[in-house]
Design a protein around this motif. Structure first.
Motif, PDB file in Angstrom:
ATOM      1  N   ASN A   1      18.628  48.702 -11.226  1.00 25.90           N
ATOM      2  CA  ASN A   1      20.021  48.777 -10.792  1.00 25.90           C
ATOM      3  C   ASN A   1      20.772  47.504 -11.162  1.00 25.90           C
ATOM      4  O   ASN A   1      21.922  47.558 -11.624  1.00 25.90           O
ATOM      5  CB  ASN A   1      20.091  48.997  -9.280  1.00 25.90           C
ATOM      6  N   ASP A   2      20.128  46.352 -10.980  1.00 24.02           N
ATOM      7  CA  ASP A   2      20.765  45.078 -11.334  1.00 24.02           C
ATOM      8  C   ASP A   2      21.023  44.997 -12.836  1.00 24.02           C
ATOM      9  O   ASP A   2      22.054  44.485 -13.274  1.00 24.02           O
ATOM     10  CB  ASP A   2      19.878  43.903 -10.899  1.00 24.02           C
ATOM     11  N   PHE A   3      20.059  45.490 -13.611  1.00 24.68           N
ATOM     12  CA  PHE A   3      20.206  45.506 -15.069  1.00 24.68           C
ATOM     13  C   PHE A   3      21.398  46.371 -15.476  1.00 24.68           C
ATOM     14  O   PHE A   3      22.269  45.937 -16.237  1.00 24.68           O
ATOM     15  CB  PHE A   3      18.918  46.056 -15.689  1.00 24.68           C
ATOM     16  N   LYS A   4      21.455  47.567 -14.968  1.00 17.00           N
ATOM     17  CA  LYS A   4      22.523  48.501 -15.356  1.00 17.00           C
ATOM     18  C   LYS A   4      23.890  48.056 -14.836  1.00 17.00           C
ATOM     19  O   LYS A   4      24.918  48.341 -15.459  1.00 17.00           O
ATOM     20  CB  LYS A   4      22.195  49.907 -14.855  1.00 17.00           C
ATOM     21  N   ARG A   5      23.891  47.338 -13.713  1.00 17.72           N
ATOM     22  CA  ARG A   5      25.162  46.864 -13.153  1.00 17.72           C
ATOM     23  C   ARG A   5      25.877  45.932 -14.125  1.00 17.72           C
ATOM     24  O   ARG A   5      27.109  45.946 -14.216  1.00 17.72           O
ATOM     25  CB  ARG A   5      24.922  46.154 -11.816  1.00 17.72           C
ATOM     26  N   ILE A   6      25.119  45.130 -14.855  1.00 11.85           N
ATOM     27  CA  ILE A   6      25.718  44.219 -15.834  1.00 11.85           C
ATOM     28  C   ILE A   6      26.487  45.007 -16.889  1.00 11.85           C
ATOM     29  O   ILE A   6      27.613  44.649 -17.265  1.00 11.85           O
ATOM     30  CB  ILE A   6      24.633  43.350 -16.493  1.00 11.85           C
ATOM     31  N   PHE A   7      25.920  46.107 -17.350  1.00 15.18           N
ATOM     32  CA  PHE A   7      26.573  46.932 -18.355  1.00 15.18           C
ATOM     33  C   PHE A   7      27.770  47.678 -17.765  1.00 15.18           C
ATOM     34  O   PHE A   7      28.819  47.807 -18.397  1.00 15.18           O
ATOM     35  CB  PHE A   7      25.576  47.931 -18.942  1.00 15.18           C
ATOM     36  N   ASP A   8      27.602  48.169 -16.544  1.00 14.36           N
ATOM     37  CA  ASP A   8      28.675  48.930 -15.910  1.00 14.36           C
ATOM     38  C   ASP A   8      29.898  48.067 -15.626  1.00 14.36           C
ATOM     39  O   ASP A   8      31.024  48.571 -15.556  1.00 14.36           O
ATOM     40  CB  ASP A   8      28.181  49.563 -14.607  1.00 14.36           C
ATOM     41  N   SER A   9      29.679  46.769 -15.466  1.00 17.09           N
ATOM     42  CA  SER A   9      30.813  45.865 -15.233  1.00 17.09           C
ATOM     43  C   SER A   9      31.709  45.767 -16.462  1.00 17.09           C
ATOM     44  O   SER A   9      32.893  45.416 -16.345  1.00 17.09           O
ATOM     45  CB  SER A   9      30.303  44.468 -14.851  1.00 17.09           C
ATOM     46  N   TYR A  10      31.134  46.060 -17.630  1.00 15.91           N
ATOM     47  CA  TYR A  10      31.920  46.020 -18.869  1.00 15.91           C
ATOM     48  C   TYR A  10      32.337  47.413 -19.341  1.00 15.91           C
ATOM     49  O   TYR A  10      33.430  47.608 -19.872  1.00 15.91           O
ATOM     50  CB  TYR A  10      31.128  45.346 -19.991  1.00 15.91           C
ATOM     51  N   SER A  11      31.482  48.402 -19.142  1.00 16.26           N
ATOM     52  CA  SER A  11      31.692  49.739 -19.704  1.00 16.26           C
ATOM     53  C   SER A  11      32.967  50.415 -19.219  1.00 16.26           C
ATOM     54  O   SER A  11      33.485  50.096 -18.139  1.00 16.26           O
ATOM     55  CB  SER A  11      30.504  50.644 -19.358  1.00 16.26           C
ATOM     56  N   THR A  12      33.448  51.354 -20.023  1.00 16.58           N
ATOM     57  CA  THR A  12      34.589  52.175 -19.636  1.00 16.58           C
ATOM     58  C   THR A  12      34.221  52.955 -18.382  1.00 16.58           C
ATOM     59  O   THR A  12      33.220  53.678 -18.378  1.00 16.58           O
ATOM     60  CB  THR A  12      34.952  53.160 -20.757  1.00 16.58           C
ATOM     61  N   PRO A  13      34.990  52.828 -17.305  1.00 18.80           N
ATOM     62  CA  PRO A  13      34.638  53.535 -16.062  1.00 18.80           C
ATOM     63  C   PRO A  13      34.806  55.049 -16.213  1.00 18.80           C
ATOM     64  O   PRO A  13      35.481  55.529 -17.119  1.00 18.80           O
ATOM     65  CB  PRO A  13      35.650  52.981 -15.047  1.00 18.80           C
ATOM     66  N   VAL A  14      34.182  55.770 -15.309  1.00 22.26           N
ATOM     67  CA  VAL A  14      34.353  57.221 -15.270  1.00 22.26           C
ATOM     68  C   VAL A  14      35.803  57.514 -14.913  1.00 22.26           C
ATOM     69  O   VAL A  14      36.327  57.013 -13.920  1.00 22.26           O
ATOM     70  CB  VAL A  14      33.409  57.848 -14.215  1.00 22.26           C
ATOM     71  N   SER A  15      36.474  58.296 -15.733  1.00 22.21           N
ATOM     72  CA  SER A  15      37.894  58.585 -15.530  1.00 22.21           C
ATOM     73  C   SER A  15      38.098  59.757 -14.574  1.00 22.21           C
ATOM     74  O   SER A  15      37.172  60.531 -14.305  1.00 22.21           O
ATOM     75  CB  SER A  15      38.547  58.923 -16.870  1.00 22.21           C
ATOM     76  N   TYR A  16      39.323  59.878 -14.099  1.00 22.43           N
ATOM     77  CA  TYR A  16      39.667  61.019 -13.235  1.00 22.43           C
ATOM     78  C   TYR A  16      39.417  62.322 -13.975  1.00 22.43           C
ATOM     79  O   TYR A  16      38.913  63.296 -13.411  1.00 22.43           O
ATOM     80  CB  TYR A  16      41.136  60.930 -12.817  1.00 22.43           C
ATOM     81  N   LYS A  17      39.754  62.329 -15.266  1.00 27.29           N
ATOM     82  CA  LYS A  17      39.581  63.536 -16.066  1.00 27.29           C
ATOM     83  C   LYS A  17      38.104  63.905 -16.168  1.00 27.29           C
ATOM     84  O   LYS A  17      37.742  65.080 -16.072  1.00 27.29           O
ATOM     85  CB  LYS A  17      40.164  63.326 -17.471  1.00 27.29           C
ATOM     86  N   GLN A  18      37.253  62.915 -16.342  1.00 29.28           N
ATOM     87  CA  GLN A  18      35.827  63.204 -16.448  1.00 29.28           C
ATOM     88  C   GLN A  18      35.276  63.719 -15.123  1.00 29.28           C
ATOM     89  O   GLN A  18      34.412  64.593 -15.099  1.00 29.28           O
ATOM     90  CB  GLN A  18      35.062  61.960 -16.887  1.00 29.28           C
TER      91      GLN A  18
END
Length: 244
Positions: free
Chosen positions: A126-143
């Motif tokens: 979870n800590d590993f993936k959190r680093i990527f999620d802090s940069y990645s395009t968030p899940v949009s309302y449309k998605q």
């Protein structure tokens, strides 16, 4: 020690894009040792109990990725890209070290590599993936809408009204899916690397060439992820690290 059961979300198992780690391709000769690494996981894992399997999320759950608790206020910024570029730098350094070695590594060497890795790379998934999620395009309302109405979207083939584009055609959603897929590949490869080092720490039976191949596999996953970011941003993040 982590269980054999992966804690990845339903999305992790459902993301299917042309992974650069197709085992049929035998990437960097790693696939030939996959069964050996699985045995090593079993050696390092004391007991796999029934309650672990029962705790795995149902595959029928939503396809959206589970939250890792990432701060989404700075997604797509240099500040949140730097830690990912730092991971790549750390692995390049360790890979160079391993390439200069031959034969088996002593436990102290595996311990030293583990210590160096964990300066930039979390051992926890979870800590590993959190680093990527802090940069990645968030899940949009449309998605979220597409996920919650998947049945309707499927049978209408994405029709959104006369003269309107198909609701499933969305570049942002595509990038987000690729980012999460590359993130998952990076974690899978990194976890294998950690497991092999843990094994070498206890058995004196980890081969330098195999460890280098595992490090290169993680680097390929990181390259796939970083290729989705603007080149100028990656260069700026790297420059920031070099001047620290």
């Amino acid at each position: 020690m982590k269980s054999l059961a992966k804690t990845s979300s339903s999305f992790d198992s459902l993301v299917r894009y042309n992974s650069i780690f197709d085992t049929n391709e035998g990437c960097i000769g790693v696939s030939s040792t996959s069964s050996m690494r699985m045995n090593r996981r079993e050696i390092l894992t004391s007991t796999v109990t029934a309650f672990v399997a029962a705790s795995v999320p149902s595959a029928s759950a939503a396809n959206l990725p589970q939250s890792t608790g990432a701060d989404l206020s700075k997604t797509g910024t240099i500040d949140t890209l730097i830690p990912i570029v730092a991971m790549k730098q750390r692995l390049e350094s360790i890979n160079s070290h391993l390439m200069s070695k031959s034969g088996k590594l002593f436990p102290d060497e595996c311990k030293s590599i583990l210590k160096a890795l964990q300066q930039n790379i979390p051992r926890d998934e979870n800590d590993f993936k959190r680093i990527f999620d802090s940069y990645s395009t968030p899940v949009s309302y449309k998605q979220k809408f597409l996920d919650q109405n998947a049945f309707l979207v499927y049978y209408t083939k994405g029709f959104d009204g006369p003269g309107r584009p198909n609701i499933e055609n969305d570049t942002e959603n595509s990038i987000q899916t690729l980012q999460y897929g590359a993130r998952n590949d990076a974690w899978s490869a990194m976890d294998d690397f950690f497991v092999e080092l843990d094994y070498g720490l206890r058995s004196s039976d980890s081969d330098a060439a195999e460890l280098a191949a595992l490090a290169q596999r993680v680097m390929l996953a990181l390259d796939a992820y970083l290729s989705l970011a603007p080149v100028a941003d990656v260069e700026q993040a790297l420059a920031s690290l070099l001047h620290r």
